[in-house]
Design a protein around this motif. Structure first.
Motif, PDB file in Angstrom:
ATOM      1  N   ASP A   1       0.624  -1.194   0.184  1.00  0.00           N
ATOM      2  CA  ASP A   1       0.110  -0.020   0.004  1.00  0.00           C
ATOM      3  C   ASP A   1       0.923   1.170   0.013  1.00  0.00           C
ATOM      4  N   ARG A   2       1.919   1.299   0.714  1.00  0.00           N
ATOM      5  CA  ARG A   2       2.913   2.427   0.607  1.00  0.00           C
ATOM      6  C   ARG A   2       3.584   2.741  -0.501  1.00  0.00           C
ATOM      7  N   LEU A   3       4.076   1.478  -1.326  1.00  0.00           N
ATOM      8  CA  LEU A   3       4.472   1.759  -2.494  1.00  0.00           C
ATOM      9  C   LEU A   3       3.544   2.232  -3.545  1.00  0.00           C
ATOM     10  N   VAL A   4       2.239   1.838  -3.377  1.00  0.00           N
ATOM     11  CA  VAL A   4       1.266   2.291  -4.490  1.00  0.00           C
ATOM     12  C   VAL A   4       0.755   3.760  -3.927  1.00  0.00           C
ATOM     13  N   ALA A   5       0.952   4.244  -2.897  1.00  0.00           N
ATOM     14  CA  ALA A   5       0.458   5.454  -2.384  1.00  0.00           C
ATOM     15  C   ALA A   5       1.775   6.471  -2.867  1.00  0.00           C
ATOM     16  N   GLU A   6       3.035   5.978  -2.811  1.00  0.00           N
ATOM     17  CA  GLU A   6       4.138   6.842  -3.449  1.00  0.00           C
ATOM     18  C   GLU A   6       4.210   6.855  -4.821  1.00  0.00           C
ATOM     19  N   GLY A   7       3.241   6.205  -5.539  1.00  0.00           N
ATOM     20  CA  GLY A   7       3.404   6.341  -6.994  1.00  0.00           C
ATOM     21  C   GLY A   7       4.190   5.570  -7.588  1.00  0.00           C
ATOM     22  N   LEU A   8       4.995   4.440  -6.950  1.00  0.00           N
ATOM     23  CA  LEU A   8       5.964   3.705  -7.449  1.00  0.00           C
ATOM     24  C   LEU A   8       5.521   2.401  -8.119  1.00  0.00           C
ATOM     25  N   LEU A   9       4.214   1.875  -7.873  1.00  0.00           N
ATOM     26  CA  LEU A   9       3.599   0.831  -8.139  1.00  0.00           C
ATOM     27  C   LEU A   9       2.180   0.808  -8.375  1.00  0.00           C
ATOM     28  N   SER A  10       1.465   0.202  -9.336  1.00  0.00           N
ATOM     29  CA  SER A  10       0.184   0.132  -9.565  1.00  0.00           C
ATOM     30  C   SER A  10      -0.391  -0.947  -8.492  1.00  0.00           C
ATOM     31  N   LYS A  11      -1.820  -0.560  -8.058  1.00  0.00           N
ATOM     32  CA  LYS A  11      -2.315  -1.644  -7.220  1.00  0.00           C
ATOM     33  C   LYS A  11      -2.180  -3.079  -7.988  1.00  0.00           C
ATOM     34  N   GLU A  12      -2.356  -3.054  -9.318  1.00  0.00           N
ATOM     35  CA  GLU A  12      -2.183  -4.321  -9.905  1.00  0.00           C
ATOM     36  C   GLU A  12      -0.952  -5.032  -9.688  1.00  0.00           C
ATOM     37  N   ASP A  13       0.138  -4.095  -9.891  1.00  0.00           N
ATOM     38  CA  ASP A  13       1.589  -4.804  -9.793  1.00  0.00           C
ATOM     39  C   ASP A  13       1.854  -4.855  -8.521  1.00  0.00           C
TER      40      ASP A  13
END
Length: 207
Positions: A193-205
């Motif tokens: 969730d943190r990586l998604v929130a940072e824009g580094l990964l999509s939810k799918e990835d």
């Protein structure tokens, strides 16, 4: 939001489990394991490995001190990949997803210099880091500020553009004191969730 230029993983209890008690419970039983750990204080001895001692050398030095625990002591070396295991699969998927997305991925880990390659053979994803900061090689351990300073100097990335995940609050606090972005790892989904929130990964990835 500050741009993240590199993501830094701790290893123990982030990418692979580090609960050696579980191995001994399976192997010698919980009661004897408790007696072994109480008699030898192995976690304290293991700190010497993290700061640069040889794992087999340490075990050899302990054998005369604890003659009644020789078999159990030897297991700490001979069964290393059973002690430091298994992989935390979701975290491993996140590591590979970041790599596919072109995000530089480092490790900053308290780990011995001679047992880290053994773990890399068992878990090939531990060879995927763009930079490896291994305490046993550096002879510096978290949360010593000097090991974080070494990372900054070596990679040349501003502290606020580093995102670091570690399970130990004292290690996270030391990084935050230097201006790093930090995430205290409790479970892989929180890290995802943190990586998604940072824009580094999509939810799918990040699934």
């Amino acid at each position: 939001m500050t741009r993240i230029d590199a993501v830094i993983f701790d290893i123990g209890n982030v990418l692979i489990e580090w609960q050696p008690e579980n191995f001994y419970d399976r192997t010698i039983g919980e009661a004897r394991r408790k007696a072994f750990f109480a008699a030898t204080d192995m976690h304290t001895h293991h700190l010497q490995i993290d700061i640069g001692a040889s794992l087999p050398g340490l075990i050899q030095s302990l054998l005369p001190r604890y003659p009644e625990w020789q078999e159990e002591l030897r297991m700490w070396n001979d069964n290393w990949n059973d002690l430091a295991a298994p992989a935390i699969d979701h975290s491993v998927r996140l590591l590979y997803a970041l790599k596919r997305s072109g995000v530089p991925v480092f490790t900053l880990t308290n780990f011995g210099h001679d047992n880290f390659p053994i773990s890399q053979q068992a878990f090939p994803f531990l060879k995927e880091f763009d930079r490896e900061y291994v305490s046993g090689r550096l002879k510096l351990v978290k949360p010593d500020p000097a090991i974080y300073a070494h990372v900054e100097q070596d990679c040349g990335i501003a502290p606020e553009r580093l995102l670091f995940a570690d399970d130990r609050p004292e290690n996270i606090a030391a990084a935050a004191d230097r201006g790093w972005q930090v995430h205290q790892f409790e479970h892989p989904q929180g890290w995802a969730d943190r990586l998604v929130a940072e824009g580094l990964l999509s939810k799918e990835d990040a699934a």
